[in-house]
Design a protein around this motif. Structure first.
Motif, PDB file in Angstrom:
ATOM      1  N   TYR A 194       0.836  -1.203   0.000  1.00  0.00           N
ATOM      2  CA  TYR A 194       0.000   0.000   0.000  1.00  0.00           C
ATOM      3  C   TYR A 194       0.873   1.257   0.000  1.00  0.00           C
ATOM      4  N   VAL A 195       0.297   2.360  -0.474  1.00  0.00           N
ATOM      5  CA  VAL A 195       0.796   3.714  -0.241  1.00  0.00           C
ATOM      6  C   VAL A 195      -0.138   4.347   0.795  1.00  0.00           C
ATOM      7  N   VAL A 196       0.417   5.092   1.756  1.00  0.00           N
ATOM      8  CA  VAL A 196      -0.399   5.717   2.800  1.00  0.00           C
ATOM      9  C   VAL A 196      -0.121   7.210   2.847  1.00  0.00           C
ATOM     10  N   LEU A 197      -1.184   7.987   2.962  1.00  0.00           N
ATOM     11  CA  LEU A 197      -1.069   9.447   3.069  1.00  0.00           C
ATOM     12  C   LEU A 197      -1.786   9.904   4.336  1.00  0.00           C
ATOM     13  N   ASP A 198      -1.122  10.752   5.105  1.00  0.00           N
ATOM     14  CA  ASP A 198      -1.632  11.276   6.379  1.00  0.00           C
ATOM     15  C   ASP A 198      -1.543  12.792   6.289  1.00  0.00           C
ATOM     16  N   MET A 199      -2.686  13.480   6.121  1.00  0.00           N
ATOM     17  CA  MET A 199      -2.701  14.900   5.767  1.00  0.00           C
ATOM     18  C   MET A 199      -2.994  15.798   6.963  1.00  0.00           C
ATOM     19  N   ASP A 200      -2.303  16.938   7.017  1.00  0.00           N
ATOM     20  CA  ASP A 200      -2.664  18.016   7.935  1.00  0.00           C
ATOM     21  C   ASP A 200      -3.591  18.974   7.192  1.00  0.00           C
ATOM     22  N   TYR A 201      -4.793  18.498   6.942  1.00  0.00           N
ATOM     23  CA  TYR A 201      -5.815  19.256   6.216  1.00  0.00           C
ATOM     24  C   TYR A 201      -6.093  20.579   6.919  1.00  0.00           C
ATOM     25  N   ARG A 202      -6.829  21.449   6.245  1.00  0.00           N
ATOM     26  CA  ARG A 202      -7.178  22.728   6.852  1.00  0.00           C
ATOM     27  C   ARG A 202      -7.922  22.512   8.172  1.00  0.00           C
ATOM     28  N   ALA A 203      -7.622  23.344   9.130  1.00  0.00           N
ATOM     29  CA  ALA A 203      -8.050  23.275  10.531  1.00  0.00           C
ATOM     30  C   ALA A 203      -6.977  22.676  11.406  1.00  0.00           C
ATOM     31  N   SER A 204      -5.920  22.082  10.821  1.00  0.00           N
ATOM     32  CA  SER A 204      -4.866  21.468  11.616  1.00  0.00           C
ATOM     33  C   SER A 204      -3.988  22.525  12.289  1.00  0.00           C
ATOM     34  N   LYS A 205      -3.329  22.109  13.345  1.00  0.00           N
ATOM     35  CA  LYS A 205      -2.460  22.975  14.128  1.00  0.00           C
ATOM     36  C   LYS A 205      -1.122  23.168  13.427  1.00  0.00           C
ATOM     37  N   GLY A 206      -0.510  24.339  13.661  1.00  0.00           N
ATOM     38  CA  GLY A 206       0.858  24.560  13.209  1.00  0.00           C
ATOM     39  C   GLY A 206       1.020  25.452  12.007  1.00  0.00           C
ATOM     40  N   TYR A 207      -0.094  25.875  11.389  1.00  0.00           N
ATOM     41  CA  TYR A 207      -0.007  26.563  10.103  1.00  0.00           C
ATOM     42  C   TYR A 207      -0.663  27.941  10.104  1.00  0.00           C
ATOM     43  N   GLY A 208      -0.961  28.469  11.269  1.00  0.00           N
ATOM     44  CA  GLY A 208      -1.461  29.825  11.341  1.00  0.00           C
ATOM     45  C   GLY A 208      -2.977  29.938  11.459  1.00  0.00           C
ATOM     46  N   ARG A 209      -3.407  31.153  11.703  1.00  0.00           N
ATOM     47  CA  ARG A 209      -4.808  31.429  11.990  1.00  0.00           C
ATOM     48  C   ARG A 209      -5.737  31.126  10.825  1.00  0.00           C
ATOM     49  N   ASP A 210      -5.378  31.507   9.615  1.00  0.00           N
ATOM     50  CA  ASP A 210      -6.273  31.309   8.475  1.00  0.00           C
ATOM     51  C   ASP A 210      -6.498  29.828   8.198  1.00  0.00           C
ATOM     52  N   TRP A 211      -5.441  29.024   8.353  1.00  0.00           N
ATOM     53  CA  TRP A 211      -5.562  27.575   8.180  1.00  0.00           C
ATOM     54  C   TRP A 211      -6.482  27.001   9.263  1.00  0.00           C
ATOM     55  N   ARG A 212      -6.320  27.505  10.481  1.00  0.00           N
ATOM     56  CA  ARG A 212      -7.125  27.033  11.621  1.00  0.00           C
ATOM     57  C   ARG A 212      -8.599  27.326  11.429  1.00  0.00           C
ATOM     58  N   THR A 213      -8.933  28.529  10.973  1.00  0.00           N
ATOM     59  CA  THR A 213     -10.329  28.972  10.944  1.00  0.00           C
ATOM     60  C   THR A 213     -11.022  28.721   9.614  1.00  0.00           C
ATOM     61  N   ALA A 214     -10.367  28.019   8.692  1.00  0.00           N
ATOM     62  CA  ALA A 214     -10.995  27.749   7.392  1.00  0.00           C
ATOM     63  C   ALA A 214     -12.297  26.969   7.535  1.00  0.00           C
ATOM     64  N   ILE A 215     -12.472  26.245   8.654  1.00  0.00           N
ATOM     65  CA  ILE A 215     -13.666  25.421   8.837  1.00  0.00           C
ATOM     66  C   ILE A 215     -14.783  26.169   9.560  1.00  0.00           C
ATOM     67  N   TYR A 216     -14.613  27.446   9.838  1.00  0.00           N
ATOM     68  CA  TYR A 216     -15.642  28.187  10.568  1.00  0.00           C
ATOM     69  C   TYR A 216     -16.971  28.109   9.829  1.00  0.00           C
ATOM     70  N   ARG A 217     -17.957  27.582  10.511  1.00  0.00           N
ATOM     71  CA  ARG A 217     -19.332  27.420  10.020  1.00  0.00           C
ATOM     72  C   ARG A 217     -19.451  26.462   8.833  1.00  0.00           C
ATOM     73  N   GLN A 218     -18.388  25.687   8.560  1.00  0.00           N
ATOM     74  CA  GLN A 218     -18.454  24.728   7.452  1.00  0.00           C
ATOM     75  C   GLN A 218     -17.523  23.542   7.683  1.00  0.00           C
ATOM     76  N   MET A 219     -17.617  22.938   8.848  1.00  0.00           N
ATOM     77  CA  MET A 219     -16.782  21.775   9.134  1.00  0.00           C
ATOM     78  C   MET A 219     -17.082  20.679   8.110  1.00  0.00           C
ATOM     79  N   GLY A 220     -15.994  20.060   7.628  1.00  0.00           N
ATOM     80  CA  GLY A 220     -16.171  18.978   6.672  1.00  0.00           C
ATOM     81  C   GLY A 220     -16.215  19.422   5.227  1.00  0.00           C
ATOM     82  N   THR A 221     -16.077  20.714   4.975  1.00  0.00           N
ATOM     83  CA  THR A 221     -16.022  21.187   3.576  1.00  0.00           C
ATOM     84  C   THR A 221     -14.590  21.412   3.125  1.00  0.00           C
ATOM     85  N   PRO A 222     -13.803  22.333   3.739  1.00  0.00           N
ATOM     86  CA  PRO A 222     -12.423  22.513   3.270  1.00  0.00           C
ATOM     87  C   PRO A 222     -11.559  21.280   3.477  1.00  0.00           C
ATOM     88  N   GLU A 223     -11.817  20.527   4.556  1.00  0.00           N
ATOM     89  CA  GLU A 223     -10.997  19.341   4.795  1.00  0.00           C
ATOM     90  C   GLU A 223     -11.185  18.298   3.697  1.00  0.00           C
TER      91      GLU A 223
END
Length: 822
Positions: free
Chosen positions: A634-663
């Motif tokens: 297998y190939v395996v991918l483990d992503m720090d999708y938007r909302a993940s820690k470590g990448y700044g405020r805009d990355w963190r808040t991309a899911i505001y009022r829309q969890m499950g869309t940007p991710e």
């Protein structure tokens, strides 16, 4: 993938890190480096070993039982740490001299009270220090240990007062120990009761007549009045009496309280106490007596309304109390949710009229944050409080004018999404009336300072990285902190030189590093790990460009021999923004040969969590499972999708009022990346994850039904209205205010989209994500007449599994799902 060269840094652990030169971009917003980073093992491995599910999911003792809860001894020459007892949940303490060898020696139970504690406190000239052990108070004076209390009444929060006494708390009572005469005296006692008063005359005609007609009644009333007056007179005229208690009123709950270093003022916050909702229960079917137990659990965000807090200043010398008004805080009455309310009103065929209203405000005492939100300057003349609006859009730092008894605003952090609960460290410089604090206002968490006489705060650190855990030295020379300055997945220790406002790098380790400054502030205790090596303890001088020396070596021989495939940290291009999605990529050695590969995408939990960094992951079982998959091609991918820690405020808040869309958009980009760069067959990709990762598995299979051919959702959220208030209301507001956000973000509204095989693994005594989440969603699937799903239940497991048999059963099912469908 980009080619890269190796810059090797050898550590005294059995791994090396190979990485390309990564330079932090200057200025904000960030242009992330897209170079690939990976870990290379040394030659201790046995390439013939094949990973088995039984080994991976066994009790993790076989990994070596790494150091936990480490702290410095008071003399800065020794480190204490805990280590799990083999085949037991108990922990033993170990003593490791900094100049010693090996892992140190176990501390005898009889000596545990002599170790000191992580939270040492010092007097002004640092000649005395105090700590708490098992609820009792200890001090070290001139190198000699003294036990000051020995009781079953727990003491806490020791602090040295400016007059030389040592104050401490016992519940909400404050005491002081006098070193001159050895006496303990009460400074203040907080009572959530109504204050006693002199007996009042009976009310109503019958009561008044009773006192007139019945001599006994009149005599009783007179005696009660005299006893009350005598007690008051005794307290006034006799210096041996403790000061009068502070009565806060019946039905009040104390949130926090803080004593001035002078012992003359007390800051406290209160709120109305609220009764538990009897509906907040969870059935436990496997009990010792065979009965079904109804265990109490937390409230749902739909049902919970936080109580606003009163901020009170108590003058202990004048025996007076003043409530501090929030009206001086900028924005205290703004309708910050006007746009949200208008959108929801329009959807209901109504019109919303915005108006100013006093917002609910209280101390910043979030579930994530353990520090006190009230900080006295060591001169006792200033106190700062950190406050938040319960709508999660504002954080204020204010000081208190003790003479005028009013709040003085010093800093406002406003966020249209929500103020992060992770970057709220603040305090005073020791030698000037200047505040320091963390703020995300630039888009990244950075250090700021503000003198009380200044109009604006000064930004101390700058760049496209995040600062965490600032620690000030007692001479105000340095603030030490951790940051991912060189790369979002590499954390090192830095220090800010306050005299020159320059940032110096202290450690240069390639992985994840945490630190504790020694009591003498000359050394750092480090907890360091890499992707391939669990955390060990290291020590270094507290200076720029320091040299690191390893203290512990607890990793087992069995683990070192495993032929593990190190994940590469790659930058997956995003089709929805300028920032790539940093991800861990696990590749078989021959992935480019033969037919296109099958792949698995792992979704980490918690939402705001970073898993594609260079440190050891809390998901160590998943890490080993991914290596097992790689061994099977297998190939395996483990992503720090938007909302993940470590990448700044805009990355963190991309899911505001829309969890499950940007991710999910990021997962689409991840699959595209695998197809283009890792020889993956688009029709042979599956996904899985737990908690937030389980929620994402739902959303991916329901809203992008062709993206994955199968998915496993573990302990998943299906309806955010059923999750807790502190986490959910930050991101989605509350269901009463913003039902649109909940319906947009909850998988239960999209179940009709399921087209591919789904495995749902659900613990039944999960007090975090309730089993009810799975039950309701399964009923929806049944009503849709969808049959391509299975549910596995785990009757004795909570949110974090404990039993190896449960882990093994869960991952056998996940593996079977992928084997049958990919």
């Amino acid at each position: 993938m980009k080619k890269f060269h190796c810059a090797i840094l050898a550590l005294s652990v059995s791994s090396l890190l190979c990485f390309s030169s990564v330079v932090a971009a200057k200025g904000e917003p960030r242009t992330w480096s897209t170079d690939t980073i990976s870990v290379v093992q040394q030659n201790q491995v046995d390439p013939s070993i094949r990973l088995t599910m039984e080994q991976i999911m066994a009790d993790p003792d076989w990994l070596g039982r790494q150091p936990e809860s480490a702290f410095w001894a008071p003399d800065s020459s020794t480190v204490f740490y805990q280590r799990k007892r083999e085949q037991s949940e108990l922990r033993d303490w170990f003593r490791r001299p900094v100049q010693g060898v090996g892992n140190g020696e176990q501390v005898k139970l009889a000596d545990w009270h002599q170790m000191g504690a992580e939270q040492l406190v010092f007097n002004a000239d640092r000649s005395k220090m105090a700590y708490i052990f098992e609820g009792n108070l200890f001090v070290i004076v001139d190198g000699k240990l003294q036990q000051l209390t020995r009781s079953n009444s727990s003491q806490s929060r020791p602090q040295f007062l400016l007059d030389g006494r040592l104050a401490y708390q016992q519940g909400w009572d404050f005491f002081a120990y006098d070193f001159n005469n050895g006496s303990h005296s009460e400074i203040a006692s907080l009572k959530t009761e109504d204050a006693p008063t002199a007996p009042a005359p009976a009310k109503g005609y019958l009561g008044q007549e009773q006192a007139k007609l019945i001599r006994y009644i009149a005599l009783q009333q007179q005696n009660q009045t005299e006893r009350y007056q005598a007690a008051q007179q005794l307290r006034t005229e006799n210096n041996s009496m403790a000061p009068a208690a502070i009565y806060l009123g019946k039905g009040q709950q104390i949130v926090d309280a803080s004593l001035s270093p002078k012992g003359d003022f007390l800051m406290l916050a209160t709120r109305k106490s609220s009764a538990r909702n009897d509906k907040d229960i969870m059935p436990n079917y496997i009990t010792a007596n065979g009965d079904i137990a109804a265990q109490p659990v937390r409230a749902r965000v739909n049902d919970f309304t936080p109580e606003p807090q009163k901020l009170l200043l108590v003058d202990l010398q004048q025996n007076s109390m003043q409530e501090l008004s929030y009206s001086s805080l900028p924005g205290y009455n703004e309708d910050v949710l006007a746009e949200v309310k208008a959108e929801n009103a329009k959807a209901q065929g109504k019109k919303y009229q915005s108006e100013k209203v006093i917002r609910d405000i209280g101390l910043m005492t979030d579930w994530y944050w353990s520090q006190s939100a009230m900080r006295w300057h060591n001169n006792g003349q200033q106190v700062a409080v950190m406050l938040k609006a319960f709508d999660n859009k504002d954080r204020w730092i204010a000081t208190v004018d003790l003479a005028k008894k009013q709040l003085v605003p010093q800093h406002r952090l406003h966020d249209k999404a929500w103020v992060n609960y992770a970057f709220n460290d603040f305090g005073w410089l020791n030698n000037s009336e200047t505040l320091f604090f963390l703020s995300e206002e630039s888009g990244y968490a950075h250090l700021y300072s503000k003198a009380l006489t200044a109009k604006k705060a000064i930004k101390l650190t700058s760049g496209t990285f995040e600062v965490t855990g600032p620690v000030l030295t007692h001479d105000d020379q340095y603030i030490y902190f951790t940051a991912n300055k060189s790369h979002p997945g590499i954390y090192n220790v830095y220090r800010q030189v306050l005299g020159t406002n320059q940032t110096e790098q202290v450690t240069n380790l390639l992985g994840s590093t945490e630190f504790t400054l020694s009591p003498d502030e000359q050394q750092l205790l480090l907890r360091h790990s890499t992707n391939l090596m669990p955390p060990e303890l290291f020590v270094a001088e507290a200076k720029a460009g320091t040299t690191v020396r390893q203290l512990t070596d607890t990793v087992s021989t069995a683990f070192r021999k495993l032929p593990l495939v190190a994940p590469q940290v790659v930058a997956v291009p995003s089709s929805h923004g300028s920032h790539p999605v940093f991800s861990k990529l696990y590749l078989p050695a021959d992935y480019q040969q033969g037919e296109a590969r099958r792949a698995v995408v792992f979704n980490h939990g918690a939402g705001y969590l970073q898993n594609s960094d260079l440190g050891w992951s809390g998901y160590f079982r998943e890490f080993l499972f991914h290596n097992l998959l790689v061994q099977q091609g297998y190939v395996v991918l483990d992503m720090d999708y938007r909302a993940s820690k470590g990448y700044g405020r805009d990355w963190r808040t991309a899911i505001y009022r829309q969890m499950g869309t940007p991710e999910i958009e990021d997962l689409v980009d991840g699959v595209d990346y695998l197809v283009k760069n890792a020889n993956v067959d688009r029709k042979r990709v599956g996904t899985y994850g737990g908690s937030y990762g389980g929620f994402m598995t739902f959303m991916a299979l329901f809203k992008e039904p062709e993206l994955f051919q199968a998915g496993a959702a573990l302990r998943p959220v299906s309806d955010w209205a059923y999750y807790n208030h502190p986490y959910t209301s930050n991101i989605l507001n509350t269901p009463a205010i913003d039902p649109i956000a909940y319906e947009r973000s909850s998988p239960i509204y999209f179940t009709e989209g399921l087209k591919k095989p789904l495995l749902i693994n659900a613990p039944m005594v999960d007090d975090n994500v309730f089993f009810q989440d799975v039950v309701r969603l399964v009923q929806r699937l049944i009503e849709h007449e969808i049959v391509d799903f299975e549910t596995a239940i785990y009757p004795v497991e909570a949110h974090g599994f404990r039993q190896p048999s449960s882990w093994l059963d869960e991952y056998r099912r996940i593996h079977k799902l992928f084997e049958e469908n990919l």
